[in-house]
Design a protein around this motif. Structure first.
Motif, PDB file in Angstrom:
ATOM      1  N   ARG A 350      64.157  64.657  25.329  1.00 60.42           N
ATOM      2  CA  ARG A 350      64.310  63.821  26.515  1.00 60.42           C
ATOM      3  C   ARG A 350      63.807  62.414  26.191  1.00 60.42           C
ATOM      4  N   TYR A 351      62.865  62.345  25.253  1.00 67.42           N
ATOM      5  CA  TYR A 351      62.497  61.096  24.594  1.00 67.42           C
ATOM      6  C   TYR A 351      62.805  61.259  23.110  1.00 67.42           C
ATOM      7  N   ALA A 352      63.132  60.157  22.441  1.00 73.02           N
ATOM      8  CA  ALA A 352      63.611  60.233  21.056  1.00 73.02           C
ATOM      9  C   ALA A 352      62.495  60.149  20.022  1.00 73.02           C
ATOM     10  N   THR A 353      61.244  60.015  20.440  1.00 71.75           N
ATOM     11  CA  THR A 353      60.130  59.806  19.518  1.00 71.75           C
ATOM     12  C   THR A 353      59.899  61.024  18.617  1.00 71.75           C
ATOM     13  N   ASP A 354      59.661  60.756  17.318  1.00 73.97           N
ATOM     14  CA  ASP A 354      59.153  61.784  16.411  1.00 73.97           C
ATOM     15  C   ASP A 354      57.965  61.207  15.655  1.00 73.97           C
ATOM     16  N   GLY A 355      57.459  61.954  14.693  1.00 67.75           N
ATOM     17  CA  GLY A 355      56.270  61.510  13.979  1.00 67.75           C
ATOM     18  C   GLY A 355      56.478  60.211  13.222  1.00 67.75           C
ATOM     19  N   GLY A 388      66.663  56.052  25.222  1.00 67.63           N
ATOM     20  CA  GLY A 388      66.271  56.349  23.849  1.00 67.63           C
ATOM     21  C   GLY A 388      67.120  57.398  23.170  1.00 67.63           C
ATOM     22  N   PRO A 389      67.199  58.615  23.711  1.00 65.94           N
ATOM     23  CA  PRO A 389      68.026  59.639  23.073  1.00 65.94           C
ATOM     24  C   PRO A 389      69.503  59.244  22.988  1.00 65.94           C
ATOM     25  N   ILE A 390      69.990  58.507  23.995  1.00 66.38           N
ATOM     26  CA  ILE A 390      71.386  58.058  23.974  1.00 66.38           C
ATOM     27  C   ILE A 390      71.611  57.099  22.814  1.00 66.38           C
ATOM     28  N   ALA A 392      69.849  56.806  20.050  1.00 68.44           N
ATOM     29  CA  ALA A 392      69.726  57.515  18.780  1.00 68.44           C
ATOM     30  C   ALA A 392      70.989  58.308  18.462  1.00 68.44           C
ATOM     31  N   ALA A 393      71.516  59.009  19.454  1.00 68.10           N
ATOM     32  CA  ALA A 393      72.670  59.868  19.219  1.00 68.10           C
ATOM     33  C   ALA A 393      73.960  59.070  19.053  1.00 68.10           C
ATOM     34  N   ARG A 394      74.108  58.010  19.837  1.00 68.20           N
ATOM     35  CA  ARG A 394      75.368  57.266  19.808  1.00 68.20           C
ATOM     36  C   ARG A 394      75.510  56.409  18.561  1.00 68.20           C
ATOM     37  N   HIS A 395      74.405  55.845  18.086  1.00 67.73           N
ATOM     38  CA  HIS A 395      74.483  54.881  16.988  1.00 67.73           C
ATOM     39  C   HIS A 395      73.832  55.374  15.695  1.00 67.73           C
ATOM     40  N   GLY A 396      73.181  56.523  15.747  1.00 65.98           N
ATOM     41  CA  GLY A 396      72.516  57.028  14.554  1.00 65.98           C
ATOM     42  C   GLY A 396      71.334  56.173  14.134  1.00 65.98           C
ATOM     43  N   ILE A 397      70.688  55.525  15.095  1.00 59.55           N
ATOM     44  CA  ILE A 397      69.560  54.643  14.813  1.00 59.55           C
ATOM     45  C   ILE A 397      68.260  55.358  15.172  1.00 59.55           C
ATOM     46  N   GLN A 398      67.294  55.305  14.267  1.00 56.66           N
ATOM     47  CA  GLN A 398      65.976  55.857  14.576  1.00 56.66           C
ATOM     48  C   GLN A 398      65.430  55.163  15.824  1.00 56.66           C
ATOM     49  N   THR A 399      65.001  55.952  16.803  1.00 50.31           N
ATOM     50  CA  THR A 399      64.586  55.408  18.093  1.00 50.31           C
ATOM     51  C   THR A 399      63.252  55.990  18.506  1.00 50.31           C
ATOM     52  N   VAL A 400      62.424  55.147  19.111  1.00 48.34           N
ATOM     53  CA  VAL A 400      61.097  55.528  19.579  1.00 48.34           C
ATOM     54  C   VAL A 400      60.990  55.136  21.044  1.00 48.34           C
ATOM     55  N   ASP A 401      60.566  56.065  21.887  1.00 47.55           N
ATOM     56  CA  ASP A 401      60.418  55.784  23.310  1.00 47.55           C
ATOM     57  C   ASP A 401      58.996  55.346  23.631  1.00 47.55           C
ATOM     58  N   ILE A 402      58.886  54.181  24.288  1.00 48.01           N
ATOM     59  CA  ILE A 402      57.587  53.614  24.647  1.00 48.01           C
ATOM     60  C   ILE A 402      57.692  53.023  26.049  1.00 48.01           C
TER      61      ILE A 402
END
Length: 434
Positions: A350-355, A388-390, A392-402
């Motif tokens: 639901r947010y695109a953040t990972d480590g 954020g997730p949109i 990341a998924a649409r453009h293949g760009i690493q995304t971080v939610d803040i």
């Protein structure tokens, strides 16, 4: 959290003062992007039309489409495959929207027919003095912004004498209970648009369409004994739009040598799913990035390389711990007002953040000397989402939610710490610098 400072912060209380002006200037997404464009113009950016051919020159540029703005700065020496650093945000807020046939009424009251936009806290629109703002479309296809920023409308609540159980739980019907009044007398078709046309200095016959919405006319204000809080409308998510504009302008006019292209992408329609030509799930951002690559002589291979090396901070508001409902929050994650920007995490995307994204955000905050916090939803409650997730998924760009932690999210008037807007702006500036 990080507290170590490497650079002198660019923004302070003056940024929050300017945010108050920005909130007032942005009663609709169309006004918000116009206010953003005005600030970018002062920083040397120039508007480019989507229908024109683009060149590969350096400097700041931006595209306006409806309630969305995409702005970017091409530094000297940028190659076609130079990656992007993107700040993402959205310009829309939950509210009431005027219907196509707006003139209605009942029992001698003249009313305006409205539709509910997004996940609005309906009760916060009751008994407020409301203005009316938005965009008029003329018969020649041009647009005109209009802002009646004074008491014009009101959604009256039923008196307690007629609903003795109201304090045991109020239930509002979106169709029957949310239509604002704006006068007395007979209802005449065309009255509202004729009045709006007069306010805008137009002939009603020239108006072919409209996108209008009520807004609370009470000005933003510092709150509390020490004025350490800020109350105002549309903080979700004009706080992030304003901070992104300030950060992009600072980077574009600064001395930092950039190895990437900083971008601000502020979309419309996030509050209802982002699926529009101006939403994050539409093609606008992808088209702008691709055309920027091609304008610098790039190929599809260069575009793929640029996006593979890009990263986006999706900046949106989140929930500060509520003192009266602390049990609704995750027991070990309690973001506080003036505690700095929040990193938003949800393992179900639901947010695109990972480590890896956490490390990028932490580095930006450390460089800016900004404290930061983490937000995670209580497992027993559904988690909201963002662009954020949109992205990341649409453009293949690493995304971080803040974002910034606030109270009263989706209210007609929200609340945040007075320091948090400029702490966010400093963190975004450090991120865009790289």
């Amino acid at each position: 959290m990080s507290t170590a400072a490497r650079t002198t912060p660019r923004f302070d209380r003056g940024h929050t003062d300017d945010l108050m002006s920005f909130l007032t200037a942005g009663p609709s997404p169309y006004h918000a992007v116009a206010a953003a464009a005005e600030r970018l113009e002062k920083a040397g950016f120039r508007q480019v039309a989507e229908t024109d051919a683009w060149d590969g020159t350096t400097g700041g540029k931006y595209v306006l489409r409806g309630g969305a703005i995409i702005a970017w700065f091409v530094p000297e020496g940028a190659s076609p495959h130079t990656p992007f650093r993107i700040v993402g945000a959205h310009t829309d807020s939950p509210n009431l929207r005027v219907k196509p046939l707006p003139d209605t009424g009942n029992e001698g009251w003249r009313q305006v027919a409205v539709e509910i936009y997004g996940g609005t806290l309906l009760n916060t629109w009751l008994d407020r003095d409301l203005g009316l703002a938005g965009r008029l479309t003329l018969r020649d296809g041009s647009h005109r912004l209009v802002n009646i920023d004074r008491p014009l409308l009101r959604v009256p609540q039923l008196a307690v004498h007629l609903d003795r159980q109201v304090n045991e739980g109020m239930k509002l019907d979106k169709q029957r209970h949310m239509q604002p009044i704006w006068g007395l007398g007979e209802v005449h078709e065309g009255d509202l648009i004729a009045y709006v046309a007069e306010e805008a200095g137009l002939d009603p016959e020239d108006i072919a369409g409209w996108d209008l919405m009520p807004h609370a006319v009470e000005a933003p204000a510092y709150l509390g004994r020490d004025e350490e809080l800020l109350a105002g409308p549309r903080m979700d998510n004009l706080i992030s739009v304003h901070a992104g504009v300030a950060a992009l302008a600072a980077v574009a006019t600064g001395d930092e040598k950039l190895s990437h292209i900083p971008v601000l992408a502020a979309f419309d329609h996030e509050e209802n799913g982002s699926q529009s030509d101006t939403g994050a799930d539409g093609p606008l951002l992808g088209n702008v990035l691709e055309r920027s690559v091609f304008a610098r002589g790039g190929s599809p291979e260069d575009r793929a390389r640029a996006l593979a090396g890009s990263i986006c901070l999706s900046s949106d508001t989140g929930h500060a711990v509520h003192p009266n409902y602390a049990e609704r929050h995750d027991p070990t994650h309690h973001p506080r007002a003036n505690g700095g920007p929040i990193l938003k995490v949800n393992v179900n995307q639901r947010y695109a953040t990972d480590g890896a994204g956490r490390a990028v955000f932490a580095a930006a905050c450390e460089k800016a000397g900004v404290r930061w916090q983490t937000f995670v939803s209580n497992n027993s409650m559904p988690c909201g989402t963002t662009i954020g997730p949109i992205t990341a998924a649409r453009h293949g760009i690493q995304t971080v939610d803040i974002g910034v932690a606030i109270l009263s999210m989706h209210s007609a008037r929200e609340l945040c710490g007075a320091k948090d807007p400029y702490l966010l702006a400093n963190a975004l500036t450090a991120f865009l610098e790289g």
